[in-house]
Design an enzyme around this catalytic site. Structure first.
Site, PDB file in Angstrom:
ATOM      1  N   HIS A 150       0.048  -2.588   8.628  1.00 17.08           N
ATOM      2  CA  HIS A 150      -0.451  -3.935   8.327  1.00 17.08           C
ATOM      3  C   HIS A 150      -1.793  -4.203   9.001  1.00 17.08           C
ATOM      4  O   HIS A 150      -2.642  -4.909   8.436  1.00 17.08           O
ATOM      5  CB  HIS A 150       0.585  -4.976   8.728  1.00 17.08           C
TER       6      HIS A 150
ATOM      7  N   GLY B  21       7.474  -0.278  -9.078  1.00 13.75           N
ATOM      8  CA  GLY B  21       6.083  -0.115  -8.683  1.00 13.75           C
ATOM      9  C   GLY B  21       5.464   1.133  -9.271  1.00 13.75           C
ATOM     10  O   GLY B  21       4.260   1.161  -9.572  1.00 13.75           O
TER      11      GLY B  21
ATOM     12  N   ASP C  51       3.631   1.332  -0.774  1.00 14.87           N
ATOM     13  CA  ASP C  51       4.438   1.406   0.448  1.00 14.87           C
ATOM     14  C   ASP C  51       5.906   1.632   0.077  1.00 14.87           C
ATOM     15  O   ASP C  51       6.740   0.742   0.214  1.00 14.87           O
ATOM     16  CB  ASP C  51       4.262   0.105   1.246  1.00 14.87           C
TER      17      ASP C  51
END
Length: 272
Positions: free
Chosen positions: A18, A135, A155
């Site tokens: 992050h 995704g 991710d």
């Protein structure tokens, strides 16, 4: 296995990826033209670190709580967002906090129980679209974006044995549709062999300008432990190797990791 990130939110891997993600998204704001971000495995969006899942594992105590106590100046931008947003912010929350009025975010999540809180969080924001879909499928369906510039953040939960293979295939597919876009993909490091095979598969695909930044808590020799993690980038921003290394080192120092083999690395996989 149905991976539940609530048990791991705010751990060292979250802090690493992050902090780098915030810097990557910030890089797009250097130009006035709007940008697009695709978050392929968005999760629930935000996580209560006082709730039972987080308390059960205690991983946040060894991650974000240590960084907030140490407050490395290099991580001020990321830590400031964590405090501003309240509950521990997953990637969609962090990205959304950085968007300008004309920028756009698409969040994809396959698990229905995570799509509900995502939609609740963003339902009033016209800049954010939440998709209940794979995704991997979205890498073909949602690219290229109309903005012609942006970031694809991948991710995956690594709940399947061949997740490295799926990740490599997904990046190849996404890159074939959005060659000038930025791609950032998180991966775990248990042992180096699987990671190097993954990286070599992308290099052999003749994709140019690939960089990886890695963080190790310890020597990656035990396949039963998460010994570190990395972020692989295709078309990284100018001088991101240096910036990413500084951020990774600040995370490691803030965690207070002193185990043998701990450290960071910058690996140039393919030249520009």
């Amino acid at each position: 296995m149905n991976y539940r990130h609530a048990y791991h939110a705010g751990n060292f891997a979250d802090c690493f990826k992050h902090a780098l993600l915030v810097a990557l998204v910030d890089s797009f704001a250097r130009k006035p033209a709007p940008y697009f971000v695709l978050d392929t495995h968005a999760g629930a969006g935000q996580y209560d670190l006082t709730a039972e899942p987080s308390q059960r594992t205690g991983e946040a105590d060894l991650g974000i709580h240590r960084l907030l106590a140490a407050r490395p100046s290099t991580l001020a931008r990321y830590l400031g967002l964590v405090e501003l947003l309240g509950l521990y912010p997953g990637s969609p929350s962090l990205i959304r906090a950085l968007l300008r009025p004309a920028d756009r975010l698409a969040c994809c999540e396959i698990h229905a129980e995570d799509v509900v809180p995502l939609r609740r969080q963003f339902h009033r924001d016209p800049r954010v679209a939440v998709h209940h879909r794979s995704g991997w499928e979205a890498l073909g369906a949602l690219l290229p974006p109309k903005e012609k510039r942006g970031l694809v953040f991948v991710d995956p939960p690594f709940e399947d044995p061949d997740e490295f293979g799926a990740l490599a295939a997904g990046l190849r597919k996404g890159h074939s549709r959005f060659r000038h876009g930025g791609f950032a993909a998180w991966y775990p490091i248990k042992q180096r062999a699987a990671v190097r095979t993954f990286q070599a598969s992308l290099k052999s695909a003749e994709i140019r300008d690939i960089l990886a930044i890695e963080l190790y808590l310890r020597e990656p020799t035990n396949a039963d432990r998460l010994n570190g993690c990395g972020l692989l980038m295709i078309n990284p921003p100018y001088q991101f190797a240096e910036q990413g290394e500084l951020l990774a080192s600040a995370v490691l120092d803030g965690l207070g990791c002193v185990e043998a083999g701990s450290g960071t690395a910058v690996i140039r996989i393919a030249d520009e």
